[in-house]
Design an enzyme around this catalytic site. Structure first.
Site, PDB file in Angstrom:
ATOM      1  N   GLN A  97      -9.212   0.689   7.698  1.00 36.98           N
ATOM      2  CA  GLN A  97      -9.783   1.450   8.815  1.00 36.98           C
ATOM      3  C   GLN A  97     -10.514   0.546   9.798  1.00 36.98           C
ATOM      4  O   GLN A  97     -10.551   0.831  10.993  1.00 36.98           O
ATOM      5  CB  GLN A  97     -10.728   2.532   8.296  1.00 36.98           C
ATOM      6  CG  GLN A  97     -10.022   3.668   7.576  1.00 36.98           C
ATOM      7  CD  GLN A  97      -8.968   4.345   8.452  1.00 36.98           C
ATOM      8  OE1 GLN A  97      -7.776   4.265   8.165  1.00 36.98           O
ATOM      9  NE2 GLN A  97      -9.387   4.999   9.512  1.00 36.98           N
TER      10      GLN A  97
ATOM     11  N   HIS B 245      -8.995  -0.558  13.195  1.00 40.49           N
ATOM     12  CA  HIS B 245      -8.914   0.299  14.380  1.00 40.49           C
ATOM     13  C   HIS B 245      -9.531  -0.368  15.603  1.00 40.49           C
ATOM     14  O   HIS B 245      -9.023  -0.241  16.713  1.00 40.49           O
ATOM     15  CB  HIS B 245      -9.617   1.635  14.122  1.00 40.49           C
ATOM     16  CG  HIS B 245      -8.698   2.706  13.637  1.00 40.49           C
ATOM     17  ND1 HIS B 245      -7.933   3.470  14.483  1.00 40.49           N
ATOM     18  CD2 HIS B 245      -8.426   3.140  12.389  1.00 40.49           C
ATOM     19  CE1 HIS B 245      -7.225   4.338  13.778  1.00 40.49           C
ATOM     20  NE2 HIS B 245      -7.501   4.157  12.501  1.00 40.49           N
TER      21      HIS B 245
ATOM     22  N   GLU C 102     -17.074   9.587   9.312  1.00 34.55           N
ATOM     23  CA  GLU C 102     -15.843  10.323   9.624  1.00 34.55           C
ATOM     24  C   GLU C 102     -14.945  10.493   8.392  1.00 34.55           C
ATOM     25  O   GLU C 102     -14.547  11.597   8.031  1.00 34.55           O
ATOM     26  CB  GLU C 102     -15.092   9.566  10.722  1.00 34.55           C
ATOM     27  CG  GLU C 102     -13.764  10.169  11.121  1.00 34.55           C
ATOM     28  CD  GLU C 102     -13.020   9.286  12.119  1.00 34.55           C
ATOM     29  OE1 GLU C 102     -12.069   9.793  12.734  1.00 34.55           O
ATOM     30  OE2 GLU C 102     -13.385   8.099  12.277  1.00 34.55           O
ATOM     31  N   HIS C 103     -14.585   9.393   7.762  1.00 32.30           N
ATOM     32  CA  HIS C 103     -13.726   9.413   6.573  1.00 32.30           C
ATOM     33  C   HIS C 103     -14.545   8.969   5.365  1.00 32.30           C
ATOM     34  O   HIS C 103     -15.232   7.948   5.430  1.00 32.30           O
ATOM     35  CB  HIS C 103     -12.544   8.445   6.715  1.00 32.30           C
ATOM     36  CG  HIS C 103     -11.728   8.630   7.947  1.00 32.30           C
ATOM     37  ND1 HIS C 103     -11.880   7.842   9.077  1.00 32.30           N
ATOM     38  CD2 HIS C 103     -10.742   9.519   8.235  1.00 32.30           C
ATOM     39  CE1 HIS C 103     -11.015   8.227  10.001  1.00 32.30           C
ATOM     40  NE2 HIS C 103     -10.311   9.243   9.524  1.00 32.30           N
TER      41      HIS C 103
ATOM     42  N   ASP D  16      -4.511  10.164   7.973  1.00 34.66           N
ATOM     43  CA  ASP D  16      -4.230   9.763   9.351  1.00 34.66           C
ATOM     44  C   ASP D  16      -2.795  10.068   9.764  1.00 34.66           C
ATOM     45  O   ASP D  16      -2.537  10.357  10.930  1.00 34.66           O
ATOM     46  CB  ASP D  16      -4.467   8.260   9.522  1.00 34.66           C
ATOM     47  CG  ASP D  16      -5.908   7.919   9.818  1.00 34.66           C
ATOM     48  OD1 ASP D  16      -6.707   8.847  10.034  1.00 34.66           O
ATOM     49  OD2 ASP D  16      -6.242   6.724   9.841  1.00 34.66           O
TER      50      ASP D  16
ATOM     51  N   HIS E 233     -31.778  46.648  32.815  1.00 30.13           N
ATOM     52  CA  HIS E 233     -31.161  46.809  31.508  1.00 30.13           C
ATOM     53  C   HIS E 233     -31.587  48.150  30.884  1.00 30.13           C
ATOM     54  O   HIS E 233     -30.777  48.887  30.319  1.00 30.13           O
ATOM     55  CB  HIS E 233     -31.598  45.682  30.560  1.00 30.13           C
ATOM     56  CG  HIS E 233     -30.950  44.357  30.821  1.00 30.13           C
ATOM     57  ND1 HIS E 233     -31.103  43.673  32.003  1.00 30.13           N
ATOM     58  CD2 HIS E 233     -30.160  43.579  30.018  1.00 30.13           C
ATOM     59  CE1 HIS E 233     -30.434  42.532  31.921  1.00 30.13           C
ATOM     60  NE2 HIS E 233     -29.849  42.445  30.738  1.00 30.13           N
TER      61      HIS E 233
END
Length: 429
Positions: free
Chosen positions: A250, A253, A318-319, A352, A411
């Site tokens: 990862q 990336h 995230e993961h 992914d 109202h």
């Protein structure tokens, strides 16, 4: 007590680089808003050296491009899309319209209504993310979105054939070979040749992410995405080769992608550090992954699985991969994550690319308050209500008094009109 064996940088604050990105994106969006197609063409030529006769691919062009894609690639795309489609359909099946009588004569309900139009961004560059077509276009179509358009940038002056194939198989109604900020602005604002959409989704670089942020409000978005993140939680049953592989897998990336290990075994922590350096010597993306690990890699040793949960929830990555004796403990107890991968038999790459869950996930701590992209993101849950005369008289009497407390006299009159008009027996006064 948690001990840092290696501590990476923390991404905080608004840097000068982010300020430059903000200004560039602002200027491009304004240019597209004013000059529309002319601006899109100029910007595409400037940023991507790409200025075709038409950015939108015709059906004939799409079929010609698909014909160039090897059969095995097409088969693999179909397999991945089958998994994503099936899981999205199962998720959709959990979402039910509702109608309930809460008091005699008071009917309340909600309907799940698909967004009318969505623009999907499929990244290119060093990593042409073919899988993003499945995650965004296909999921929107399963949700029932009528018009789904998609943009992907050219790669070195060429149309990315596999990406276009995946976009077409996923069900895109319009496919544009157009990238970057100009693509996001054109989809959100519209031009002479591109009808605007109601929502933007999909990952991208810092400029694409900032474009989504600045266009939010004009259109809806899936979520704000930063650099991808991975956390591995491991104990003595895990091996350093697998831990290192999954962290670097990862980290490749981007140079600012955080990768972290939380472990109850200091021996595994030390072995993993050694194994990472060993793997970087042969990893073809080490120029990126090595920088990410050097600057943002973190290793934390904890005393128990309970402390591992606390540290993991604090990071809110995230993961999250769980390589522990009892991964179900983390499924039951963790609260902050984008996606959880349980046991050594699965990994982030599966999520992914092809396992079926969505890979567009929250980063930078956003998993504290949101999940990732899923079929429900494309649905608006809209309520409705209906009253009988008797129920209107009852509810109106309460509403009248509550409005008086708040000094909402207009109202109050809405309620009073109905109290006057409908007697307690339901007849008109």
């Amino acid at each position: 007590m948690a001990k840092y064996v290696k501590q990476g940088q923390v991404q905080t604050g608004f840097t000068m680089m982010e300020d430059a990105v903000y200004k560039t994106v602002r200027d491009v969006i304004q240019d597209v808003a004013v000059n529309q197609d002319a601006a899109v063409r100029k910007l595409s030529a400037q940023f991507d050296q790409w200025s075709p006769e038409c950015f939108r691919l015709s059906e004939a062009q799409i079929q010609t491009i698909i014909a160039r894609v090897p059969d095995r690639v097409k088969e693999d795309i179909r397999f991945a899309q089958q998994q994503v489609r099936h899981f999205a359909q199962q998720q959709l099946g959990t979402l039910r319209d509702l109608q309930v009588e809460t008091l005699p004569g008071v009917i309340l309900g909600h309907k799940h209504i698909p967004v009318s139009s969505v623009g999907c961004y499929i990244p290119g560059g060093r990593y042409p993310m073919v899988a993003s077509a499945h995650m965004s276009i296909l999921t929107a179509k399963v949700a029932g979105v009528q018009r789904v358009i998609a943009c992907t940038p050219p790669i070195k002056g060429e149309i990315p054939a596999a990406t276009v194939c995946a976009m077409a198989y996923a069900g895109a109604d319009e496919i544009y070979v157009l990238g970057g900020i100009q693509a996001m602005a054109a989809m959100a604002l519209g031009t002479e040749s591109i009808e605007p959409v109601d929502m933007l989704v999909g990952p991208g670089n810092a400029y694409v992410a900032e474009a989504k942020r600045q266009l939010f409000g004009k259109v809806g978005i899936d979520l704000f995405a930063g650099p991808t993140e991975v956390l591995v939680i491991a104990d003595h049953t895990a091996d350093a080769e697998m831990v290192a592989t999954d962290l670097l897998g990862q980290a490749e990336h981007g140079p600012t992608s955080p990768a972290a290990l939380i472990t109850t075994s200091e021996a595994l922590a030390r072995e993993t550090l050694t194994e990472i350096e060993k793997q970087l010597l042969k990893l073809s993306t080490a120029d990126v992954a090595g920088v990410a690990w050097r600057d943002y890699g973190t290793v934390i040793v904890v005393e128990s699985r309970e402390e591992a949960v606390r540290e993991a929830d604090r990071l809110a990555y995230e993961h999250v991969e769980v390589l522990m004796e009892d991964p179900d403990f983390f499924l039951a107890n963790m609260k902050n994550y984008g996606a959880l991968f349980l046991g050594p038999e699965t990994n982030v790459a599966y999520g992914d690319k092809a396992i079926g869950t969505n890979h567009t996930l929250p980063t930078k701590g956003a998993s504290r308050y949101t999940g990732g992209l899923w079929v429900g993101k494309f649905l608006k849950t809209c309520t409705y209500q209906r009253c009988t005369e008797e129920a209107s008289h009852l509810i109106g009497s309460y509403v009248s008094r509550l409005c008086e407390i708040e000094n909402f006299w207009g109202h109050k009159e809405q309620a009073d009109l109905r109290v006057r008009r409908y007697s307690a027996h339901g007849g008109k006064v």
